[in-house]
Design a protein around this motif. Sequence first.
Motif, PDB file in Angstrom:
ATOM      1  N   GLY A  91      17.378  29.739  33.108  1.00  0.00           N
ATOM      2  CA  GLY A  91      17.165  29.730  34.557  1.00  0.00           C
ATOM      3  C   GLY A  91      15.705  29.939  34.905  1.00  0.00           C
ATOM      4  N   PHE A  92      15.351  29.526  36.104  1.00  0.00           N
ATOM      5  CA  PHE A  92      13.955  29.588  36.528  1.00  0.00           C
ATOM      6  C   PHE A  92      13.909  29.815  38.033  1.00  0.00           C
ATOM      7  N   THR A  93      13.027  30.717  38.481  1.00  0.00           N
ATOM      8  CA  THR A  93      12.816  30.970  39.900  1.00  0.00           C
ATOM      9  C   THR A  93      11.327  31.104  40.166  1.00  0.00           C
ATOM     10  N   MET A  94      10.856  30.508  41.256  1.00  0.00           N
ATOM     11  CA  MET A  94       9.456  30.630  41.643  1.00  0.00           C
ATOM     12  C   MET A  94       9.379  30.906  43.136  1.00  0.00           C
ATOM     13  N   VAL A  95       8.706  31.996  43.493  1.00  0.00           N
ATOM     14  CA  VAL A  95       8.510  32.379  44.887  1.00  0.00           C
ATOM     15  C   VAL A  95       7.027  32.269  45.203  1.00  0.00           C
ATOM     16  N   THR A 115       5.311  34.541  42.362  1.00  0.00           N
ATOM     17  CA  THR A 115       6.125  35.298  41.415  1.00  0.00           C
ATOM     18  C   THR A 115       7.009  34.313  40.666  1.00  0.00           C
ATOM     19  N   ILE A 116       6.882  34.302  39.349  1.00  0.00           N
ATOM     20  CA  ILE A 116       7.647  33.379  38.503  1.00  0.00           C
ATOM     21  C   ILE A 116       8.603  34.197  37.645  1.00  0.00           C
ATOM     22  N   THR A 117       9.865  33.807  37.660  1.00  0.00           N
ATOM     23  CA  THR A 117      10.898  34.528  36.903  1.00  0.00           C
ATOM     24  C   THR A 117      11.641  33.545  36.013  1.00  0.00           C
ATOM     25  N   GLY A 118      11.766  33.891  34.749  1.00  0.00           N
ATOM     26  CA  GLY A 118      12.565  33.114  33.817  1.00  0.00           C
ATOM     27  C   GLY A 118      13.680  33.976  33.261  1.00  0.00           C
ATOM     28  N   ASN A 119      14.836  33.385  33.058  1.00  0.00           N
ATOM     29  CA  ASN A 119      15.949  34.146  32.477  1.00  0.00           C
ATOM     30  C   ASN A 119      16.743  33.260  31.527  1.00  0.00           C
ATOM     31  N   PHE A 120      17.422  33.919  30.603  1.00  0.00           N
ATOM     32  CA  PHE A 120      18.254  33.216  29.636  1.00  0.00           C
ATOM     33  C   PHE A 120      19.537  34.014  29.453  1.00  0.00           C
ATOM     34  N   ARG A 121      20.675  33.336  29.641  1.00  0.00           N
ATOM     35  CA  ARG A 121      21.988  33.984  29.583  1.00  0.00           C
ATOM     36  C   ARG A 121      22.772  33.457  28.397  1.00  0.00           C
ATOM     37  N   VAL A 122      23.441  34.362  27.693  1.00  0.00           N
ATOM     38  CA  VAL A 122      24.319  34.008  26.580  1.00  0.00           C
ATOM     39  C   VAL A 122      25.654  34.706  26.790  1.00  0.00           C
ATOM     40  N   THR A 123      26.731  33.933  26.741  1.00  0.00           N
ATOM     41  CA  THR A 123      28.073  34.495  26.898  1.00  0.00           C
ATOM     42  C   THR A 123      28.913  34.098  25.696  1.00  0.00           C
ATOM     43  N   ASN A 124      29.666  35.074  25.179  1.00  0.00           N
ATOM     44  CA  ASN A 124      30.504  34.822  24.003  1.00  0.00           C
ATOM     45  C   ASN A 124      31.900  35.371  24.243  1.00  0.00           C
ATOM     46  N   ARG A 125      32.911  34.605  23.821  1.00  0.00           N
ATOM     47  CA  ARG A 125      34.313  35.041  23.854  1.00  0.00           C
ATOM     48  C   ARG A 125      34.842  34.998  22.421  1.00  0.00           C
ATOM     49  N   ALA A 126      35.383  36.125  21.980  1.00  0.00           N
ATOM     50  CA  ALA A 126      35.850  36.223  20.600  1.00  0.00           C
ATOM     51  C   ALA A 126      37.231  36.860  20.546  1.00  0.00           C
ATOM     52  N   LEU A 127      37.849  36.746  19.364  1.00  0.00           N
ATOM     53  CA  LEU A 127      39.161  37.361  19.114  1.00  0.00           C
ATOM     54  C   LEU A 127      40.173  36.963  20.187  1.00  0.00           C
ATOM     55  N   ARG A 128      40.275  35.638  20.394  1.00  0.00           N
ATOM     56  CA  ARG A 128      41.208  35.073  21.371  1.00  0.00           C
ATOM     57  C   ARG A 128      41.013  35.705  22.755  1.00  0.00           C
TER      58      ARG A 128
END
Length: 570
Positions: free
Chosen positions: A473-477, A489-502
């Motif tokens: 993701g990226f945001t610039m104000v 103001t520059i903001t960068g983000n990185f999201r990781v989601t994991n689903r395990a064990l059914r």
Amino acid sequence: MDKKNIYLALVTFSFLFISSLATAQEKDSTLADLSISGSLSEYVEPSIFSISGDAGVEGELYSTSREVKRRPNSMGRVFIRPTLTFLSNFSISFDLFLSTEGSDARQQINRIAIHPDWGWGKAHLGDFNHKFSDYSLNGVNIRGGGVELNPGLFIFEIVGGQSRRAVAASAYSSSYAQYLAAMRFGVGKKRGSFFTFNVVGARDDVQSLDRGIFIPDSSGGEPQIGVSPQENLIVGASTDFKFADKMFRIRGEFNSSLFTNNLYSEEANVDGIPSFVNNLVKIRNSTNLDYAYKAELNFAKSGVNANVKYSVINPGYRSLGMTNIINDKRRFGGLLGFRFLKNMMMIQLRYDSQNDNLLNQKLNTTTRKTYGVNLTIRPIQALSFMISALRNNMANDAVNDTMKVDNKITSFNINMIYQFVALNLNNSLSLGYSNQLTENFTYLSTDLNKITVNNIIANLNIILNSAWTVGPGFTMVMLKNIDGSTSNTITGNFRVTNRALRDRWKNSLNLTYATSEFTKVMQVNWISDFKLTASDVIKLKVRYSLTNYNDGKYPNFWENIANLSIIHRL
């Protein structure tokens, strides 16, 4: 690399490694129902008796390098909210909430309550809040009891208890113990159409605080200087009427407030006061009578919805049965919405006007007006656009340059969401742009009267497989100040989601880095949910942030928050 960055790298690596291991070694693990209701269902017919609700414990640890802490070092909470239902028409709800914050807060936040419900009636005992109408009784926590009855078309409700505890502090930050009683009666159905009369009385206990903590008046006598004990009596009526197959709905209320600002003030000699009023409230020199009312009309039919509302809260109107209210306000507004082409296009128009100085007691009258339009377009199932524009004007009628107010804010927003398939992966892209222009047209301002803010947002969500989802993701104000200077103001983000064990174990990691000419802020958020059984969940939330100031005028600081909770669904 310093120790904090090493720690951050280890946390990130551990998250990815453990999640990958859990995904790779996934096995069939059918969840056993170990809940209380599951056990009881073997012996009791479900249609006769059932249990629902939740219970849990929560703990939190906090640390920071800042001189002033925003939170306590540690916190613990326990809550139990079960509902026992018998024969589908009688239930008893319990509400138990205990927190280590309760003894430190100015007002108690712990709750212990029981609420029996038998269809046409309900009772309360303990800590609860109740609502009669928007301007009479609404949102105040009460420690006491009450009953709600609605047999047939008859409505009767009565509640009462302590609404505030005494806090002895300084002359201006203390608070008296306060007690409240309220009654509501009328005809109709509470969840349908009704008309009711409302009576709310509240009074501070003058004996709950020692007068020695207050400041004496230098002119002699014993007037109260600082927090004063108050009293309030609200008498009014409210209605909610639906007709024409619920196509039309009319809501409204009217209330009179007899408010005494200082119970230590002398009694007033006023002729013509009915005896029953004097029996309820003593009229004093600080007593004021005023009114508040509102009316609202709603229409909804065949893709068209409309709303018109008008309200007045006079300057002297007060209710101690509410947490807060802004008086000296007249407001008129409306909404008009349309849906076209099987909801592929929706448009909504908005207007709102508000002014103060209803009794012409102030030197100037301030008026606020709002104009807005919202448009939603969905040409295809996978693509949608949201466009909105808003104009806010605030001005007064002052002729003095110092007192003059004339501000205008114009904002424009456009957002797009697009779902598509690329490289055999399902993706979701959201883009947004907003522009806000603030203008100050006071006589003291000439060319230096504009502030412009532009905001650009982009987020991509990529579903790698049933277990993994990632999203940059990226945001610039961009801000342009009155003097023409700019800051970004520059903001960068990185999201990781994991689903395990059914899907028994869900993890989410969010890395964010924001930079401007003033600060650099890095933040790591990790949220982990693990299902022990079909009814029990463990939740872990960890957040680490590091703030560095570029100019060196303020000390850099870090913050850590770790929150662990265990929740059981009954």
